[in-house]
Design a protein around this motif. Structure first.
Motif, PDB file in Angstrom:
ATOM      1  N   THR A 155       0.840  -1.198   0.000  1.00  0.00           N
ATOM      2  CA  THR A 155       0.000   0.000   0.000  1.00  0.00           C
ATOM      3  C   THR A 155       0.874   1.247   0.000  1.00  0.00           C
ATOM      4  N   ASN A 156       0.250   2.394  -0.272  1.00  0.00           N
ATOM      5  CA  ASN A 156       0.928   3.689  -0.202  1.00  0.00           C
ATOM      6  C   ASN A 156       0.447   4.512   0.991  1.00  0.00           C
ATOM      7  N   PHE A 157      -0.314   3.874   1.886  1.00  0.00           N
ATOM      8  CA  PHE A 157      -0.837   4.566   3.072  1.00  0.00           C
ATOM      9  C   PHE A 157      -0.614   3.704   4.308  1.00  0.00           C
ATOM     10  N   LEU A 158      -0.021   4.298   5.329  1.00  0.00           N
ATOM     11  CA  LEU A 158       0.169   3.631   6.617  1.00  0.00           C
ATOM     12  C   LEU A 158      -0.549   4.426   7.701  1.00  0.00           C
ATOM     13  N   HIS A 159      -1.133   3.720   8.657  1.00  0.00           N
ATOM     14  CA  HIS A 159      -1.907   4.404   9.696  1.00  0.00           C
ATOM     15  C   HIS A 159      -1.451   3.956  11.074  1.00  0.00           C
ATOM     16  N   ASP A 160      -1.236   4.917  11.961  1.00  0.00           N
ATOM     17  CA  ASP A 160      -0.837   4.628  13.335  1.00  0.00           C
ATOM     18  C   ASP A 160      -1.444   5.692  14.237  1.00  0.00           C
ATOM     19  N   LYS A 161      -2.527   5.349  14.898  1.00  0.00           N
ATOM     20  CA  LYS A 161      -3.218   6.327  15.748  1.00  0.00           C
ATOM     21  C   LYS A 161      -2.403   6.711  16.977  1.00  0.00           C
ATOM     22  N   GLN A 162      -1.407   5.891  17.337  1.00  0.00           N
ATOM     23  CA  GLN A 162      -0.633   6.150  18.546  1.00  0.00           C
ATOM     24  C   GLN A 162       0.525   7.120  18.313  1.00  0.00           C
ATOM     25  N   SER A 163       0.908   7.333  17.064  1.00  0.00           N
ATOM     26  CA  SER A 163       2.087   8.155  16.775  1.00  0.00           C
ATOM     27  C   SER A 163       1.686   9.548  16.304  1.00  0.00           C
ATOM     28  N   ARG A 164       2.461  10.527  16.727  1.00  0.00           N
ATOM     29  CA  ARG A 164       2.237  11.910  16.291  1.00  0.00           C
ATOM     30  C   ARG A 164       2.959  12.200  14.977  1.00  0.00           C
ATOM     31  N   TYR A 165       3.778  11.254  14.512  1.00  0.00           N
ATOM     32  CA  TYR A 165       4.546  11.475  13.290  1.00  0.00           C
ATOM     33  C   TYR A 165       3.760  11.028  12.057  1.00  0.00           C
ATOM     34  N   VAL A 166       3.833  11.833  10.994  1.00  0.00           N
ATOM     35  CA  VAL A 166       3.268  11.449   9.704  1.00  0.00           C
ATOM     36  C   VAL A 166       4.313  11.744   8.625  1.00  0.00           C
ATOM     37  N   VAL A 167       4.679  10.720   7.878  1.00  0.00           N
ATOM     38  CA  VAL A 167       5.658  10.869   6.792  1.00  0.00           C
ATOM     39  C   VAL A 167       4.901  11.197   5.514  1.00  0.00           C
ATOM     40  N   LEU A 168       5.333  12.258   4.845  1.00  0.00           N
ATOM     41  CA  LEU A 168       4.630  12.756   3.669  1.00  0.00           C
ATOM     42  C   LEU A 168       5.599  12.947   2.514  1.00  0.00           C
ATOM     43  N   GLU A 169       5.217  12.458   1.345  1.00  0.00           N
ATOM     44  CA  GLU A 169       5.962  12.803   0.145  1.00  0.00           C
ATOM     45  C   GLU A 169       5.532  14.203  -0.269  1.00  0.00           C
ATOM     46  N   ALA A 170       6.470  15.127  -0.302  1.00  0.00           N
ATOM     47  CA  ALA A 170       6.186  16.535  -0.569  1.00  0.00           C
ATOM     48  C   ALA A 170       6.431  16.821  -2.047  1.00  0.00           C
ATOM     49  N   ASP A 171       5.366  16.849  -2.828  1.00  0.00           N
ATOM     50  CA  ASP A 171       5.455  16.938  -4.288  1.00  0.00           C
ATOM     51  C   ASP A 171       5.564  18.391  -4.736  1.00  0.00           C
ATOM     52  N   GLU A 172       6.601  18.681  -5.535  1.00  0.00           N
ATOM     53  CA  GLU A 172       6.792  20.051  -6.025  1.00  0.00           C
ATOM     54  C   GLU A 172       5.890  20.385  -7.206  1.00  0.00           C
ATOM     55  N   PHE A 173       5.306  19.362  -7.859  1.00  0.00           N
ATOM     56  CA  PHE A 173       4.442  19.634  -9.009  1.00  0.00           C
ATOM     57  C   PHE A 173       3.303  20.554  -8.587  1.00  0.00           C
ATOM     58  N   ASP A 174       3.046  21.587  -9.402  1.00  0.00           N
ATOM     59  CA  ASP A 174       1.957  22.530  -9.127  1.00  0.00           C
ATOM     60  C   ASP A 174       2.121  23.218  -7.769  1.00  0.00           C
ATOM     61  N   ARG A 175       3.368  23.226  -7.251  1.00  0.00           N
ATOM     62  CA  ARG A 175       3.688  23.827  -5.951  1.00  0.00           C
ATOM     63  C   ARG A 175       2.879  23.194  -4.808  1.00  0.00           C
ATOM     64  N   SER A 176       2.535  21.928  -4.974  1.00  0.00           N
ATOM     65  CA  SER A 176       1.691  21.243  -3.992  1.00  0.00           C
ATOM     66  C   SER A 176       2.307  21.221  -2.603  1.00  0.00           C
ATOM     67  N   PHE A 177       3.641  21.100  -2.518  1.00  0.00           N
ATOM     68  CA  PHE A 177       4.272  20.974  -1.200  1.00  0.00           C
ATOM     69  C   PHE A 177       4.161  22.228  -0.343  1.00  0.00           C
ATOM     70  N   LEU A 178       3.710  23.321  -0.933  1.00  0.00           N
ATOM     71  CA  LEU A 178       3.560  24.560  -0.159  1.00  0.00           C
ATOM     72  C   LEU A 178       2.295  24.561   0.696  1.00  0.00           C
ATOM     73  N   HIS A 179       1.511  23.474   0.639  1.00  0.00           N
ATOM     74  CA  HIS A 179       0.355  23.306   1.524  1.00  0.00           C
ATOM     75  C   HIS A 179       0.725  22.584   2.813  1.00  0.00           C
ATOM     76  N   LEU A 180       1.940  22.058   2.895  1.00  0.00           N
ATOM     77  CA  LEU A 180       2.314  21.216   4.025  1.00  0.00           C
ATOM     78  C   LEU A 180       2.920  22.032   5.169  1.00  0.00           C
ATOM     79  N   HIS A 181       3.021  21.363   6.327  1.00  0.00           N
ATOM     80  CA  HIS A 181       3.529  22.016   7.538  1.00  0.00           C
ATOM     81  C   HIS A 181       4.635  21.140   8.134  1.00  0.00           C
TER      82      HIS A 181
END
Length: 462
Positions: A155-181
């Motif tokens: 899969t391309n999605f992992l879920h862990d309700k216990q962790s505060r960490y989320v790993v994200l692929e930050a895509d530069e296409f269409d400046r999409s990564f500028l929505h991330l924090h």
């Protein structure tokens, strides 16, 4: 604008994209109604349907179930690859639904979490997937939205309700990564790409600098040594990584053992010895150094990383062996930018220095082919034989004078042919086949299992 707590149904316009499908899986996991449209059925859309997500393949609003027509509880997500004239997208906008780009929704979901954001014009899918695996196999844990199907988890999605960490692929296409924090961020490359969006290399660099500015105060940026990163946000820590030059995180004592690399690493946490790769290729050692750096910076212990790294099984269509025998090696890879092709071929040549390499390449996008025709040719010239397929257009209309012949014109050393899809196998076996690569981000993946089947039959008759 809807809040997450108000959403009961989510409809995806372009659900079969790798980033869109990860979001669809998230909302399905959260127990919401999820459905969508895509242009064609693929392996991925069939997997989504099997998971209970309703998908249709015609641009027809009458095929959208009634529960997705309530704008008070339905979020509509679309990808920039969908044309503005799309009938379903036009309908939802005209009816004043909450319609958002994929990147904006990803930013909404990840806000308030410890975002581990991996950016770069190439390498980001592998690094983010490796990073997610290292976190997932540790006491830290993580959720993840990835740009590839990780073989370990299918899969391309992992879920862990216990962790505060989320790993994200930050895509530069269409400046999409500028929505991330981002809380932790990595930049692997800042090569010119997507010039149909950015215009020139300077604007690409500016976008990456904006991405850096979005890193939270007290956060960290890890970047590949040599990138033009300076005078950035002084409220964050900066670290570099490399396998070729001095850096804060750097591999040394790199050696090839039974087809897989072993190495040691210098880091701000001290020297750590005894890392072993689970996937082939020198390029993946560099990717691993970046992923290890992000894991250490996020609190994953060195012994947890050393245990997890050799169990990483790679990503679908990233340096993926389809055939590995004494008679023939067949590797499939997603490389679609000159620098990616150069890195892949460098890895293959290091592993098979005495073998003839045949590369089948499908260019992706007319604009990218126009902008990088000479770069593609120079990268492909590292192998002995090149078979060029027609350009995969994706969202684009043809550009006069831009086709596979344009790349062929600049190839100086390799034997090169432009080949029609239905002639691919017969043309391939007319030459000496020792190591075969299929490269590209279009629909060349449909040819890969067919080629594998025919090649297995072919070598069985040697």
């Amino acid at each position: 604008m809807l809040q997450l707590k108000d959403i009961k149904s989510v409809y995806f316009v372009g659900v079969g994209g790798i980033g869109m499908s990860a979001l669809a899986r998230f909302f399905k996991y959260e127990g919401l109604h999820v459905a969508g449209y895509d242009r064609v059925a693929t392996v991925l859309t069939r997997e989504l349907e099997h998971e209970g997500i309703d998908i249709h393949y015609e641009d027809d609003i009458t095929q959208v179930a009634l529960n997705y027509h309530d704008r008070e509880s339905t979020l509509v997500v679309y990808t920039p690859a969908i044309p503005e004239t799309h009938k379903e997208l036009t309908y939802f906008r005209a009816k004043n639904f909450d319609v958002r780009k994929r990147a904006a929704v990803l930013g909404l979901i990840s806000k308030g979490m410890n975002g581990v954001c991996v950016a770069g014009t190439h390498g980001k899918t592998t690094i983010s997937s490796m990073t997610a695996h290292l976190y997932k196999q540790s006491s830290v844990g993580c959720s993840a939205f990835l740009g590839g199907i990780v073989n370990n988890y299918k899969t391309n999605f992992l879920h862990d309700k216990q962790s505060r960490y989320v790993v994200l692929e930050a895509d530069e296409f269409d400046r999409s990564f500028l929505h991330l924090h981002p809380h932790l961020a990595l930049i692997s490359a800042m090569d010119a790409d997507h010039l149909d969006i950015y215009g020139d290399a300077e604007q690409v660099n500016e976008a990456f600098l904006e991405f850096i500015e979005r890193i939270e105060s007290g956060g960290v940026l890890l970047y590949k040594a040599g990138l033009p990163i300076e005078d950035v946000n002084d409220e964050i820590e900066l670290f570099s990584y490399s396998i070729e030059e001095a850096a804060d995180f750097s591999a040394f004592n790199i050696r090839l053992v039974n087809g897989l690399y072993h190495f040691d690493m210098k880091s701000p946490f001290g020297t750590i010895k005894g890392f072993k790769m689970g996937v082939p290729g020198l390029v993946n050692v560099e990717n691993a150094v970046g992923a290890i750096g992000l894991a250490l910076l996020g609190g994953v212990e060195a012994h947890e990383i050393k245990a997890a790294l050799p169990t990483f099984e790679g990503i679908r269509r990233r340096f993926q062996y389809r055939i590995k025998s004494d008679n023939l090696v067949f590797i499939d890879d997603y490389a679609h930018h000159p620098e990616e092709i150069r890195a892949t071929l460098k890895s293959v040549k290091a592993m098979y220095p005495d073998k003839k390499i045949t590369t089948i390449f499908q260019p992706h996008l007319y604009t990218r082919t126009r902008d990088f025709a000479t770069g593609f040719a120079e990268a492909l010239d590292a192998c002995e034989r090149v078979l060029l397929m027609d350009i995969y257009p994706a969202r684009e209309v043809p550009i006069e004078g831009v086709d596979a012949e344009l790349i062929k014109k600049y190839i100086k050393q390799a034997e090169v042919q432009v080949v029609k899809r239905d002639e691919l196998f017969e043309t391939l076996i007319k030459g000496k086949c020792e190591v075969i690569l299929t490269l590209g981000a279009g629909d060349i993946d449909k040819e890969v299992p067919l080629l594998e089947e025919k090649l297995r039959e072919f070598i069985s008759n040697y």
